[in-house]
Design a protein around this motif. Structure first.
Motif, PDB file in Angstrom:
ATOM      1  N   HIS A 109       2.568  -2.887  11.227  1.00 35.01           N
ATOM      2  CA  HIS A 109       1.718  -3.156  10.061  1.00 35.01           C
ATOM      3  C   HIS A 109       1.961  -2.179   8.914  1.00 35.01           C
ATOM      4  CE1 HIS A 109      -1.376  -5.480  12.721  1.00 35.01           C
ATOM      5  NE2 HIS A 109      -0.302  -6.186  12.424  1.00 35.01           N
ATOM      6  N   GLY A 110       3.057  -1.433   8.978  1.00 34.92           N
ATOM      7  CA  GLY A 110       3.392  -0.532   7.893  1.00 34.92           C
ATOM      8  C   GLY A 110       2.899   0.877   8.135  1.00 34.92           C
ATOM      9  N   HIS A 148       2.922   0.926   1.523  1.00 31.25           N
ATOM     10  CA  HIS A 148       3.847   0.260   2.447  1.00 31.25           C
ATOM     11  C   HIS A 148       3.057  -0.253   3.645  1.00 31.25           C
ATOM     12  CE1 HIS A 148       7.610  -0.815   4.217  1.00 31.25           C
ATOM     13  NE2 HIS A 148       7.535   0.073   5.192  1.00 31.25           N
ATOM     14  N   VAL A 150       1.358  -3.804   5.590  1.00 31.06           N
ATOM     15  CA  VAL A 150       1.383  -5.257   5.742  1.00 31.06           C
ATOM     16  C   VAL A 150      -0.029  -5.781   5.489  1.00 31.06           C
ATOM     17  CG1 VAL A 150       1.757  -7.171   7.341  1.00 31.06           C
ATOM     18  CG2 VAL A 150       3.280  -5.181   7.391  1.00 31.06           C
ATOM     19  N   TRP A 151      -0.172  -6.543   4.430  1.00 29.13           N
ATOM     20  CA  TRP A 151      -1.466  -7.119   4.101  1.00 29.13           C
ATOM     21  C   TRP A 151      -1.605  -8.503   4.727  1.00 29.13           C
ATOM     22  CZ3 TRP A 151      -0.501  -5.351  -1.571  1.00 29.13           C
ATOM     23  CH2 TRP A 151      -0.983  -4.044  -1.732  1.00 29.13           C
ATOM     24  N   GLU A 154       0.977 -11.533   4.936  1.00 30.33           N
ATOM     25  CA  GLU A 154       2.353 -11.037   4.960  1.00 30.33           C
ATOM     26  C   GLU A 154       2.846 -10.925   6.400  1.00 30.33           C
ATOM     27  OE1 GLU A 154       2.469  -8.359   0.889  1.00 30.33           O
ATOM     28  OE2 GLU A 154       1.899  -7.354   2.756  1.00 30.33           O
ATOM     29  N   PRO A 156       4.308  -9.252   9.652  1.00 30.53           N
ATOM     30  CA  PRO A 156       4.472  -7.920  10.250  1.00 30.53           C
ATOM     31  C   PRO A 156       5.938  -7.528  10.338  1.00 30.53           C
ATOM     32  CG  PRO A 156       2.856  -9.183  11.466  1.00 30.53           C
ATOM     33  CD  PRO A 156       3.494 -10.136  10.496  1.00 30.53           C
ATOM     34  N   MET A 157       6.181  -6.253  10.435  1.00 33.88           N
ATOM     35  CA  MET A 157       7.536  -5.711  10.381  1.00 33.88           C
ATOM     36  C   MET A 157       8.214  -5.705  11.752  1.00 33.88           C
ATOM     37  SD  MET A 157       6.796  -2.532   7.800  1.00 33.88           S
ATOM     38  CE  MET A 157       6.004  -2.822   6.211  1.00 33.88           C
TER      39      MET A 157
END
Length: 237
Positions: A109-110, A148, A150-151, A154, A156-157
């Motif tokens: 989530h950043g 940076h 994750v909203w 958006e 997730p990374m």
């Protein structure tokens, strides 16, 4: 018998004992803020100054927080295990795992201690306040810097890397999660389909998906996580 490939998921519950607020409890952040105002791209577009101040306050709070025994136990587990055999996936945006010593880590989530330029997409370390006048150190653009994070809405990374690790693991542990936020809430079901991975929930209280775990232990993370790690190490991971 020891485990060879471990994936450990952590959520807000593990950081709560360090003084960082959770989101969904009765006194959580989402009872005091409208998530659409501070945690969506649309909210940032409407009032970037307000969003910046929300994350500036959280960044300041993070400076005062310290890792506790659960963070330290997970770092100890990684250090004792063969290189690369323990992957820590966190939903948290704080840096308490890193400060405790964890290195093989994915922030899905950043990260609160980083910023991203929406103009050139450069990600940089940043521990001070942000404002609408903040300038990108790479492209020089002003007004494009955002947390940076994750909203909502958006992606997730590093999801490909996470699912690859879930597919390969023989132990999946979920610590301090509510079991309500997807895709992380679906990780246990993804692992269960493979049938040969053991699943464990370590939480203050049963999560929404607690019945999906083969093993469940409840209590303060600072107590039950070190106990669980000690057991794994005694079994010869």
């Amino acid at each position: 018998m020891g485990f060879r490939r471990l994936v450990i998921l952590t959520g807000a519950g593990i950081s709560a004992e360090s003084g960082l607020g959770t989101f969904r409890d009765k006194d959580g952040l989402w009872t005091r803020y409208n998530l659409e105002d501070v945690a969506t791209p649309q909210g940032f577009a409407r009032d970037p100054a307000f969003v910046h101040e929300f994350y500036n306050a959280r960044r300041r709070g993070l400076r005062e927080a310290q890792p506790h025994a659960a963070h330290q136990a997970l770092a100890r587990l990684e250090a004792a295990a063969p290189t690369g055999s323990v992957l820590l996936v966190t939903q948290n945006v704080d840096d308490l795992h890193e400060r405790a010593g964890s290195r093989n880590l994915i922030h899905m989530h950043g990260e609160l201690t980083k910023v991203r330029c929406d103009a050139c997409e450069t990600v940089a370390e940043h521990r001070d306040d942000l404002s609408t006048g903040s300038v990108c150190g790479h492209c020089g653009g002003a007004g494009f810097m955002r947390p940076h994070i994750v909203w909502f809405g958006e992606m997730p990374m590093m999801m490909d890397e996470i699912y690859a690790a879930l597919d390969a693991c023989d132990l999946f542990v979920s610590i301090g999660t509510s079991g309500t936020v997807y895709p992380a809430a679906g990780f246990v079901e993804h692992v269960r389909r493979r049938r040969r991975a053991h699943t464990v929930e370590l939480n203050l209280d049963p999560s929404e998906g607690h019945s999906l775990f083969a093993e469940r232990r409840y209590g303060a993370a600072s107590a039950i996580v070190p106990e669980f790690v000690d057991r794994l190490l005694a079994e010869g991971i």
